[in-house]
Design an enzyme around this catalytic site. Structure first.
Site, PDB file in Angstrom:
ATOM      1  N   SER A 264       0.688  12.482   3.736  1.00 15.86           N
ATOM      2  CA  SER A 264       0.803  12.195   2.311  1.00 15.86           C
ATOM      3  C   SER A 264      -0.489  12.428   1.531  1.00 15.86           C
ATOM      4  O   SER A 264      -0.509  12.276   0.315  1.00 15.86           O
ATOM      5  CB  SER A 264       1.280  10.760   2.093  1.00 15.86           C
ATOM      6  OG  SER A 264       0.414   9.866   2.768  1.00 15.86           O
TER       7      SER A 264
ATOM      8  N   HIS B 202      -4.209   6.167   0.667  1.00 16.25           N
ATOM      9  CA  HIS B 202      -3.825   6.834  -0.569  1.00 16.25           C
ATOM     10  C   HIS B 202      -4.907   6.678  -1.624  1.00 16.25           C
ATOM     11  O   HIS B 202      -5.902   5.999  -1.401  1.00 16.25           O
ATOM     12  CB  HIS B 202      -2.501   6.254  -1.097  1.00 16.25           C
ATOM     13  CG  HIS B 202      -1.306   6.755  -0.365  1.00 16.25           C
ATOM     14  ND1 HIS B 202      -0.045   6.254  -0.558  1.00 16.25           N
ATOM     15  CD2 HIS B 202      -1.158   7.728   0.564  1.00 16.25           C
ATOM     16  CE1 HIS B 202       0.814   6.894   0.222  1.00 16.25           C
ATOM     17  NE2 HIS B 202       0.151   7.790   0.913  1.00 16.25           N
TER      18      HIS B 202
ATOM     19  N   ASP C 241       3.139   4.646  -5.258  1.00 15.01           N
ATOM     20  CA  ASP C 241       3.492   3.910  -4.062  1.00 15.01           C
ATOM     21  C   ASP C 241       4.350   2.684  -4.274  1.00 15.01           C
ATOM     22  O   ASP C 241       4.560   1.917  -3.334  1.00 15.01           O
ATOM     23  CB  ASP C 241       2.202   3.468  -3.339  1.00 15.01           C
ATOM     24  CG  ASP C 241       1.489   4.646  -2.716  1.00 15.01           C
ATOM     25  OD1 ASP C 241       0.317   4.477  -2.339  1.00 15.01           O
ATOM     26  OD2 ASP C 241       2.112   5.713  -2.597  1.00 15.01           O
TER      27      ASP C 241
END
Lengths: 141, 193
Positions: B69, B109, B135
């Protein structure tokens, strides 16, 4: 580094939503030697992002990323973008955008090396933008 | 005490036989010595890890990237080095490793929104570079923001590929046991001259 903006706001549910269009003209250079390109042997890519920073009654500091771009080694480190719309919704946590006179837009980037340290660099030059005092009813965007 | 054991053969073909021969001939003292050696190596490794935890302020200063990701910056198997200093404020653009309440898996992230109150209370939103959406779908039911307490650390440095070993060991436990057995055997049987 230069950006200019025009904007209007609208309330969604209970939070302010800002709309911003902008131009970006930038040269991404290596900070150590101002004239050399940032893409040396150990730079795999740059993650560029335009963030809006401002204060509201609710929150002393707010930062919202409006737009981002991945620049790979080999891409042109010179940006010349016009009439860009923000990629992400500019929601405030509350109603702090209405009448907010001082929203600062800054371009920053994360240098991703092939291996090593991951620095975050902020570009020199930023633009301050005011939001109007009234809401607009929905416009096509 | 002298080097080597009486009767230990020199030929390459006989090396394996010698190993087991030595094992049988090792007296108790030699065995205890080897075990202590082994324990010392394990303790040193643990101490270095704990030291890293203290110095970086993060409960897990080295993590392996598990998903794609954050591509093309990080790939599955890359290693990240984290710090988590209390006075380091969380700012947009930073790469954070966090755990969702109740789940064990750390997620790597980028911070895309930050709202900080005057008293230092911060709430923030994250998104993977390679994901289309933020998210919120990953957070707990009803949770819209992350807080400082969810943060394991901030990514400060990175090494590619090196973490693949951990992923292989996780996906193929037999490999992990085999590796541990070989390491254990080596340390226990290694002779010091």
């Amino acid at each position: 580094l230069r950006k200019n903006v025009e904007d209007f706001t609208g309330p969604r549910e209970r939070s302010d939503l800002g709309f911003v269009t902008f131009d970006i003209t930038a040269d991404i250079l290596n900070g150590k030697n101002g004239l050399e390109t940032i893409f040396d042997w150990n730079v795999k890519q740059l993650f560029l992002y335009l963030s809006a920073e401002y204060s509201t009654k609710n929150n002393a500091l707010n930062q919202v990323v409006l737009w981002d771009k991945i620049m790979l080694r080999g891409d042109n480190p010179r940006l010349s973008l016009k009439d860009m719309k923000s990629k992400y919704f500019f929601f405030d946590d509350g109603n702090g955008l209405k009448g907010n006179r001082n929203i600062t837009l800054t371009l920053s980037w994360n240098v991703v090396p092939n291996a090593g340290i991951l620095p975050l660099v902020t570009g020199s030059g930023h633009v301050s933008v005011p939001f109007p005092d009234t809401y607009e009813t929905t416009k096509s965007y | 005490r002298g080097c080597g054991w009486p009767g230990s053969g020199g030929s390459r073909g006989g090396a394996a036989m010698d190993l087991f021969g030595d094992l049988r001939r090792m007296n108790k003292r030699q065995l205890y010595y080897q075990v202590l050696n082994f324990a010392m190596i394990v303790s040193s490794a643990l101490m270095i890890w704990k030291g890293l935890i203290v110095v970086t302020g993060s409960e897990s200063p080295i993590v392996v990237v598990l998903s794609g990701s954050m591509e093309p910056a990080f790939h599955r198997g890359d290693l990240l080095f984290l710090t988590n200093f209390h006075d380091d404020p969380i700012r947009a653009g930073e790469i954070v490793v966090f755990k969702v309440e109740g789940r064990d898996i750390p997620i790597v992230h980028r911070v895309i929104k930050v709202h900080e109150k005057g008293n230092g209370n911060i709430k923030f939103l994250t998104k993977g570079d390679n994901n289309e959406v933020d998210d919120r779908g990953l957070y707990k039911e009803g949770q819209n923001w992350l807080e400082k307490k969810d943060v394991v650390g901030r990514a400060r440095g990175f090494l590619p590929y090196v973490g693949m070993v951990t992923i292989i060991m996780n996906d193929y436990p037999k490999f992990k046991y085999a590796l541990l057995a070989v390491m254990g055997a080596y340390v226990l049987l290694k002779r010091e001259s």
